[in-house]
Design an enzyme around this catalytic site. Structure first.
Site, PDB file in Angstrom:
ATOM      1  N   LYS A  76       0.855  -1.189   0.000  1.00 39.63           N
ATOM      2  CA  LYS A  76       0.000   0.000   0.000  1.00 39.63           C
ATOM      3  C   LYS A  76       0.889   1.236   0.000  1.00 39.63           C
ATOM      4  CE  LYS A  76      -3.947   1.979   2.536  1.00 39.63           C
ATOM      5  NZ  LYS A  76      -4.867   1.796   3.692  1.00 39.63           N
ATOM      6  N   SER A 151      -9.816   1.778   2.566  1.00 46.62           N
ATOM      7  CA  SER A 151      -8.949   2.562   1.718  1.00 46.62           C
ATOM      8  C   SER A 151      -7.883   1.732   0.990  1.00 46.62           C
ATOM      9  CB  SER A 151      -8.228   3.629   2.552  1.00 46.62           C
ATOM     10  OG  SER A 151      -7.409   3.010   3.531  1.00 46.62           O
ATOM     11  N   SER A 175     -10.078  -0.569   6.786  1.00 50.44           N
ATOM     12  CA  SER A 175      -9.485  -0.526   5.448  1.00 50.44           C
ATOM     13  C   SER A 175      -8.723  -1.764   4.993  1.00 50.44           C
ATOM     14  CB  SER A 175      -8.565   0.682   5.326  1.00 50.44           C
ATOM     15  OG  SER A 175      -9.348   1.827   5.175  1.00 50.44           O
TER      16      SER A 175
HETATM   17  N1  GLN Z   1     -13.415   4.181   5.970  1.00 56.24           N
HETATM   18  C1  GLN Z   1     -12.779   4.668   7.146  1.00 56.24           C
HETATM   19  C2  GLN Z   1     -12.398   6.113   6.981  1.00 56.24           C
HETATM   20  O1  GLN Z   1     -12.683   6.658   5.976  1.00 56.24           O
HETATM   21  C3  GLN Z   1     -11.592   3.816   7.513  1.00 56.24           C
HETATM   22  C4  GLN Z   1     -10.413   4.053   6.651  1.00 56.24           C
HETATM   23  C5  GLN Z   1      -9.226   3.245   7.091  1.00 56.24           C
HETATM   24  O2  GLN Z   1      -9.362   2.219   7.766  1.00 56.24           O
HETATM   25  N2  GLN Z   1      -8.071   3.714   6.725  1.00 56.24           N
HETATM   26  O3  GLN Z   1     -11.839   6.723   7.845  1.00 56.24           O
END
Ligand code: GLN
Length: 483
Positions: A76, A151, A175
């Site tokens: 990532k 994400s 995410s």
């Molecule tokens: N969807 C969540 C957010 O937008 C979690 C994102 C994540 O785990 N990085 O904050």
């Protein structure tokens, strides 16, 4: 490239059926053919990957054997990689080439893995669909008009579409688990502090945690053993011995008590997902576990608490991007104020700005008590829900997401609708617990994930249950057909 597990690749290399260079060439060819259509990678490091693969083959020929020797991985783009651009999905870091590796990366490198490149993600990991990336959205290979989740959507798609055998991800509010669920993969978010955060671009420091995304629980076990461990340079990492998670995969499940929270089967849950997950639970029951109805009574407060705490932490973490130290800088600033404001105006996308505004507001004098402190109090109540549940049961099981992968644009203009997609994953991060998502079936020809949540440091047990489930089912072996 046929869908291969890391375990199968290692076996093939051991038996001299193929070399790391051959495997790496295969994945690079697959990336060249498919990445333009999927946008899973932001940066591909083909030349260094082949050089690393050659060195790995040499080491193997010399009799060396590290746990991931010659295995290609995708990372990532939130992990700092020495000499390789680390954009975090943002224009702000579009030109950032870190001088050092994140601890996760150096540990995986030390285990012998090879890096194919850096994967697409929501900007600064803020999102649930990978639509907020400055580098454009990533497409779900199961249905290309749909989001892969986020994400860590780029990592999920790289693995699901066969561009990499496994990948790293990070999970601040879901995410790793949510894109794993929407793309038909296995992904584990470890206990907070199990994996070092050093060199992982910070979003919400009290919630961020790195973990693996792969085809199987067995591969996740192998990867997590290599990623985890105390890091004296990360004050939140925990000094506790790393387990050999793979050695725990074959434990039996009989007598295990699995809690099923009623709040995770609420009105918001898609009927198709509910059906698949209930079938998965019945499967576990046949394997010897006892299902127990439990309650996590504060679940409906997760979204509100998380979307105050995470933006609050993000607003302070992202204050470092000021155009002075590193990253994007606006052209020809007229004065210092213009430099700050135009750099941030041009460097950040809409969702990141929204979080900074919400977070700054929640932390400001006069509002701190009403929002941030309240959210922290709710966080404690949520954590206590889990503590009480684990007095009754060994693990908790339910859906990972309320909905199947949705179409591009369906939720991006409605932030609340997007945030509600995290309803079943956020509690785990707020409490600092480990949780895994594993493929449990399909609905409308789209993958469905089952989430297993464990007590602190029960990663071995979670991987064990997911692995046993994967011995009895073949959902994790399905791959998307080209469409
Ligand atoms: N969807 C969540 C957010 O937008 C979690 C994102 C994540 O785990 N990085 O904050």
């Amino acid at each position: 490239m046929p869908a291969q597990t890391i375990t199968a690749l290692l076996k093939g290399m051991c038996n001299k059926e193929f070399s790391s260079v051959e495997i790496t060439r295969g994945y690079l060819a697959s990336i060249a053919a498919n990445n333009p259509g999927l946008n899973a990678f932001i940066t591909v490091t083909g030349e260094t990957a082949l050089a690393q693969a050659g060195a790995a083959d040499q080491r193997r020929a010399n009799g060396e054997n590290t746990p991931l020797l010659g295995v290609p991985l995708a990372h990532k783009d939130i992990f700092c990689t020495r000499g390789v651009r680390t954009s975090c999905g943002s224009r702000m870091l579009g030109n950032f080439v870190p001088p050092y590796d994140a601890t996760v990366i150096s540990k995986l490198n030390a285990a012998g893995s090879i890096s194919l490149g850096k994967t697409n993600m929501d900007e600064f990991a803020m999102g649930s669909s990978t639509e907020t990336s400055f580098y454009g959205p990533t497409l779900n290979p199961w249905a290309r008009d749909r989001v892969p989740g986020g994400s860590s959507g780029g990592s999920a798609v790289a693995v699901a579409a066969g561009l990499a055998p496994a990948a790293t991800g990070t999970d601040t509010g879901g995410s790793i688990r949510q894109p794993a669920a929407l793309c038909g993969l296995t992904g584990i978010k470890p206990t907070y502090g199990r994996v070092s955060r050093l060199g992982m671009v910070a979003f919400a420091s009290s919630l961020d945690q790195a973990g693996p995304m792969a085809r199987t629980a067995e591969d996740c076990a192998l990867l997590l053993s290599a990623m985890a461990g105390f890091d004296p340079a990360d004050s939140t990492s925990i000094d506790r011995e790393v387990e050999d998670y793979r050695s725990q995969l074959n434990r039996g499940l009989s007598g295990l008590k699995v809690g099923v929270p009623t709040e995770y089967f609420n009105a918001a849950l898609d009927d198709g997902i509910a059906g698949v997950v209930l079938e998965g639970l019945r499967q576990l029951e046949q394997m010897g576990v006892t299902l127990v109805d439990i309650s996590l009574p504060h679940t409906d407060l997760c979204v509100s608490a998380y979307y105050v705490i995470a933006p609050a932490e993000a607003s302070t973490n992202l204050s470092r991007y000021d155009g002075v130290r590193y990253g994007y800088r606006c052209a020809e600033p007229s004065d210092l104020h213009d430099l700050y404001s135009r750099t941030r105006e041009e460097g950040f996308g809409a969702e990141v700005k929204r979080r900074i505004l919400v977070g700054t507001y929640a932390l400001s004098a006069g509002y701190y008590e009403a929002y941030y402190r309240k959210a922290q109090q709710i966080r404690r109540l949520l954590q206590q829900d889990f503590v009480r549940a684990f007095e009754q049961v060994d693990i908790i099981a339910g859906p990972t997401t309320p909905h199947l992968a949705w179409r591009f644009g369906e939720k991006s203009s409605d932030p609340i609708a997007m945030y509600l997609e995290d309803s079943y994953t956020l509690g785990v991060n707020l409490a600092g617990l480990p949780a895994i998502s594993a493929p449990a079936g399909f609905s409308e020809q789209l993958p469905v994930g089952m989430q297993l949540i464990g007590d602190y440091f029960s990663e071995g047990r979670l991987l064990n249950v997911a692995h046993q489930f994967q011995q009895q089912t073949d959902w994790h072996q399905r791959t998307p057909v080209r469409n």
